[in-house]
Write a protein that holds these residues in place. Structure first.
Motif, PDB file in Angstrom:
ATOM      1  N   ALA A 125      -0.637  -6.134 -27.718  1.00 24.86           N
ATOM      2  CA  ALA A 125      -1.198  -6.793 -26.544  1.00 24.86           C
ATOM      3  C   ALA A 125      -0.650  -6.210 -25.248  1.00 24.86           C
ATOM      4  O   ALA A 125       0.459  -5.691 -25.203  1.00 24.86           O
ATOM      5  CB  ALA A 125      -0.876  -8.284 -26.604  1.00 24.86           C
ATOM      6  N   GLY A 176       3.828  -7.380 -29.903  1.00 27.46           N
ATOM      7  CA  GLY A 176       4.537  -6.539 -28.941  1.00 27.46           C
ATOM      8  C   GLY A 176       3.902  -5.180 -28.720  1.00 27.46           C
ATOM      9  O   GLY A 176       3.935  -4.651 -27.614  1.00 27.46           O
ATOM     10  N   ARG A 236      -4.909  -1.501 -24.463  1.00 26.71           N
ATOM     11  CA  ARG A 236      -4.864  -2.372 -25.641  1.00 26.71           C
ATOM     12  C   ARG A 236      -5.978  -3.399 -25.536  1.00 26.71           C
ATOM     13  O   ARG A 236      -6.288  -3.866 -24.438  1.00 26.71           O
ATOM     14  CB  ARG A 236      -3.502  -3.063 -25.722  1.00 26.71           C
ATOM     15  CG  ARG A 236      -2.393  -2.044 -25.991  1.00 26.71           C
ATOM     16  CD  ARG A 236      -1.049  -2.680 -26.011  1.00 26.71           C
ATOM     17  NE  ARG A 236      -0.008  -1.655 -26.183  1.00 26.71           N
ATOM     18  CZ  ARG A 236       1.287  -1.907 -26.115  1.00 26.71           C
ATOM     19  NH1 ARG A 236       1.712  -3.134 -25.877  1.00 26.71           N
ATOM     20  NH2 ARG A 236       2.161  -0.939 -26.285  1.00 26.71           N
ATOM     21  N   THR A 269       5.253   5.573 -20.885  1.00 20.98           N
ATOM     22  CA  THR A 269       6.040   5.156 -22.040  1.00 20.98           C
ATOM     23  C   THR A 269       5.309   5.453 -23.347  1.00 20.98           C
ATOM     24  O   THR A 269       5.928   5.618 -24.385  1.00 20.98           O
ATOM     25  CB  THR A 269       6.379   3.654 -21.978  1.00 20.98           C
ATOM     26  OG1 THR A 269       5.171   2.937 -21.748  1.00 20.98           O
ATOM     27  CG2 THR A 269       7.350   3.355 -20.865  1.00 20.98           C
ATOM     28  N   HIS A 281       9.334  -4.154 -22.762  1.00 22.45           N
ATOM     29  CA  HIS A 281       9.290  -4.361 -24.216  1.00 22.45           C
ATOM     30  C   HIS A 281       7.865  -4.170 -24.718  1.00 22.45           C
ATOM     31  O   HIS A 281       7.626  -3.498 -25.723  1.00 22.45           O
ATOM     32  CB  HIS A 281       9.809  -5.772 -24.536  1.00 22.45           C
ATOM     33  CG  HIS A 281       9.438  -6.293 -25.890  1.00 22.45           C
ATOM     34  ND1 HIS A 281      10.047  -5.844 -27.044  1.00 22.45           N
ATOM     35  CD2 HIS A 281       8.512  -7.208 -26.281  1.00 22.45           C
ATOM     36  CE1 HIS A 281       9.512  -6.469 -28.077  1.00 22.45           C
ATOM     37  NE2 HIS A 281       8.581  -7.301 -27.644  1.00 22.45           N
ATOM     38  N   LEU A 282       6.902  -4.747 -23.982  1.00 26.12           N
ATOM     39  CA  LEU A 282       5.505  -4.626 -24.397  1.00 26.12           C
ATOM     40  C   LEU A 282       4.984  -3.210 -24.235  1.00 26.12           C
ATOM     41  O   LEU A 282       4.084  -2.790 -24.952  1.00 26.12           O
ATOM     42  CB  LEU A 282       4.632  -5.593 -23.591  1.00 26.12           C
ATOM     43  CG  LEU A 282       4.692  -7.042 -24.080  1.00 26.12           C
ATOM     44  CD1 LEU A 282       4.017  -7.959 -23.102  1.00 26.12           C
ATOM     45  CD2 LEU A 282       4.044  -7.154 -25.442  1.00 26.12           C
ATOM     46  N   MET A 283       5.537  -2.472 -23.279  1.00 19.56           N
ATOM     47  CA  MET A 283       5.106  -1.088 -23.125  1.00 19.56           C
ATOM     48  C   MET A 283       5.706  -0.210 -24.212  1.00 19.56           C
ATOM     49  O   MET A 283       5.393   0.966 -24.295  1.00 19.56           O
ATOM     50  CB  MET A 283       5.516  -0.553 -21.741  1.00 19.56           C
ATOM     51  CG  MET A 283       4.728  -1.192 -20.612  1.00 19.56           C
ATOM     52  SD  MET A 283       4.800  -0.292 -19.050  1.00 19.56           S
ATOM     53  CE  MET A 283       6.477  -0.450 -18.602  1.00 19.56           C
ATOM     54  N   GLY A 284       6.602  -0.801 -25.002  1.00 17.16           N
ATOM     55  CA  GLY A 284       7.202  -0.035 -26.089  1.00 17.16           C
ATOM     56  C   GLY A 284       8.209   0.984 -25.601  1.00 17.16           C
ATOM     57  O   GLY A 284       8.463   1.977 -26.265  1.00 17.16           O
ATOM     58  N   ALA A 285       8.801   0.734 -24.411  1.00 20.29           N
ATOM     59  CA  ALA A 285       9.761   1.684 -23.856  1.00 20.29           C
ATOM     60  C   ALA A 285      11.081   1.573 -24.600  1.00 20.29           C
ATOM     61  O   ALA A 285      11.541   0.477 -24.901  1.00 20.29           O
ATOM     62  CB  ALA A 285       9.968   1.411 -22.370  1.00 20.29           C
ATOM     63  N   PHE A 342      -2.511  -0.102 -20.303  1.00 23.29           N
ATOM     64  CA  PHE A 342      -1.905  -0.285 -21.619  1.00 23.29           C
ATOM     65  C   PHE A 342      -2.845   0.215 -22.702  1.00 23.29           C
ATOM     66  O   PHE A 342      -2.420   0.565 -23.784  1.00 23.29           O
ATOM     67  CB  PHE A 342      -1.632  -1.769 -21.892  1.00 23.29           C
ATOM     68  CG  PHE A 342      -0.299  -2.277 -21.433  1.00 23.29           C
ATOM     69  CD1 PHE A 342      -0.104  -2.651 -20.122  1.00 23.29           C
ATOM     70  CD2 PHE A 342       0.746  -2.401 -22.318  1.00 23.29           C
ATOM     71  CE1 PHE A 342       1.123  -3.147 -19.705  1.00 23.29           C
ATOM     72  CE2 PHE A 342       1.977  -2.892 -21.915  1.00 23.29           C
ATOM     73  CZ  PHE A 342       2.165  -3.259 -20.602  1.00 23.29           C
TER      74      PHE A 342
END
Lengths: 254, 248
Positions: B72, B69, B147, B97, A151-155, B145
């Motif tokens: 971070a 979401g 970020r 991703t 979810h955090l990777m935006g997948a 990431f």
């Protein structure tokens, strides 16, 4: 050879030996119970007769598996991605299991004829349920923290499916498929019993009617070998697709 | 600056958060220290939008956002490496991703592997390496990431004390070298004292900041620093005092 394997083989030969000896000592007629030696020799000598039928049954089983997969995989994904759909469809899935599927065989023959279509459908109806359920369970068993990570990777859904859920569910999927391929054989044979023009089930019924019990047993032997081959094929596929996991196989392959 | 204000959430009729506020300056290492079960992990779920808050607002760099979401990065006490991917492939996931060009991302991964001391293990699978190395790989992934804000959910608590020590210095690297802003939740007082710039002592149900401590001792810090030791007993007293009020 390990102690367990040795014991298993000894037990097998002991049972076969008892069978063989019993038949010979009590002079059991061949049309009641042939000894294992006759069964094996019939299975080998009658191979030219059996082979085309085995091919038909094998084709029915494989097509049945393919059809079941083609429905089960998208359905499990849909039910997983959409919780109301899962809630709505679960009762149907359970109810479909309450129907004695074998009792459908005569109907399927009426609807689809004596050809292989009715047998393919029979086999796929039987194995569709365990595959769908095990795959869905597999998706749902994915740990929450991994989902949060994705979810955090935006997948997106498909990306997460490909990278996370699908490989995660593979051991469950193969567990279902293993159960599936063994019962698929039963489905195809029962379909053939009810009405067919070829196939091992058809051959068995014919042989039985003529009291050629050795041929009946030879066909059973062929069916068992085909079942085993399928079992090992799934095991091989499973090992190939679930390597690198440090012993996370769903089954310990025999 | 990360600013959380008025965060409110009720679980099973228990107000776990009622008007929780937190402010963390950029490039600081903030540690939230609290007893287990005080809602620390739920706090991250609310921040990242995994669960929806009933009230409150979150802003990052002065801009109000729905949740963090997409802002971070996240590191958990479990390394969360996928067993079917190599360490390098695992580290590449955030770039994948995000649609980053693979070769460029792979080069970044290689550099980070060197920096984290696991160079040469790119093609190993997670089950082939130690827990410490897996967590280093998780660190690389966290940095991939790209970020500025990193949420750390007790990232080292599953490790043995020796491995832990070397990873603590790597966590500090995230701040000093990679210029990230770090928010870590922890229940380990010693670790909090070693790492934090700002230490927030929490109470449970609803989660509140009972005390904010600013630590000035320069890095690297030592366990036996008398200033830290004095603070430790002070903190333990605060935590225990708070526990007295918890029923049961």
């Amino acid at each position: 050879m390990s102690r367990a394997n040795l014991f298993a083989f000894l037990l097998l030969f002991l049972l076969l030996g008892l069978w063989e000896a019993g038949c010979r000592i009590f002079a059991v007629p061949l049309f009641i119970l042939p000894p294992p030696s006759i069964i094996v020799s019939t299975a080998v000598l009658k191979a030219p007769l059996i082979l085309p039928h085995a091919f038909t049954t094998g084709l029915e089983i494989l097509c049945g598996i393919a059809l079941a997969l083609a429905v089960a995989i998208p359905l499990a994904m849909a039910m997983f991605s959409c919780s109301w759909l899962e809630k709505a469809l679960s009762p149907f899935l359970v109810a479909s299991q309450a129907i004695p599927v074998f009792a459908l065989a005569p109907l399927l023959v009426v609807w689809l004829g004596y050809g292989i279509a009715s047998k393919i459908l029979m086999a796929s109806i039987i194995i569709f349920f365990p595959i769908t359920v095990s795959l869905l369970e597999g998706f749902k068993s994915c740990d929450r923290e991994y989902r949060v990570l994705f979810h955090l990777m935006g997948a997106g859904f498909w990306q997460t499916m490909r990278l996370l859920y699908w490989p995660w569910a593979l051991p469950h999927f193969f567990a279902g498929l293993r159960v599936g391929v063994t019962v698929a054989t039963i489905g195809a044979v029962i379909g053939e019993w009810v009405g067919a023009q070829r196939g091992l089930g058809y051959l068995m019924i014919q042989a039985n009617a003529r009291l050629k019990v050795d041929l009946v047993f030879a066909v059973i032997l062929w069916l068992s070998v085909m079942g085993l081959l399928l079992w090992f094929a799934v095991g091989w596929l499973e090992k190939r697709s679930i390597r690198h996991r440090g012993g996370q196989l769903a089954f310990n392959t025999v | 600056m990360l600013s959380v204000s008025g965060l409110t959430k009720v679980f099973d009729q228990h107000p776990v958060f009622s008007g929780f506020d937190l402010r963390v300056q950029q490039n600081r290492f903030a540690v939230l220290l609290g007893p287990s079960g005080c809602g620390k992990s739920s706090f991250f779920d609310l921040l990242t939008g995994v669960i929806e808050a009933e009230g409150g607002s979150i802003s990052w760099l002065g801009r109000e956002v729905e949740h963090l979401g997409t802002i971070a990065a996240y590191m958990h006490q479990k390394d969360l490496l996928l067993p079917w991917f190599t360490l390098a492939e695992n580290s590449l996931l955030p770039a994948k991703t995000a649609g980053e060009e693979r070769r460029q991302a792979a080069a970044r991964v290689d550099k980070l592997f060197v920096r984290m001391g696991i160079d040469g293990y790119q093609d190993h699978y997670p089950h082939q390496v130690s827990g410490g190395m897996r967590q280093r790989c998780a660190l690389v992934r966290t940095l991939m990431f790209d970020r500025d804000l990193i949420l750390l959910d007790e990232p080292l608590s599953a490790l043995d004390s020796i491995t832990r020590k070397s990873l603590q210095s790597l966590l500090l690297l995230l701040q000093s070298e990679f210029k990230r802003t770090l928010v870590m939740i922890s229940h380990d007082v010693d670790e909090a004292l070693l790492l934090a710039d700002d230490l927030y002592i929490l109470s449970a149900r609803p989660m509140q900041i009972v005390k904010k401590i600013r630590l000035h001792s320069p890095q690297p810090r030592r366990f036996d620093d008398p200033e830290l030791l004095a603070m430790k007993s002070d903190i333990l007293e605060t935590l225990e005092g708070d526990l007295d009020h918890v029923p049961g």
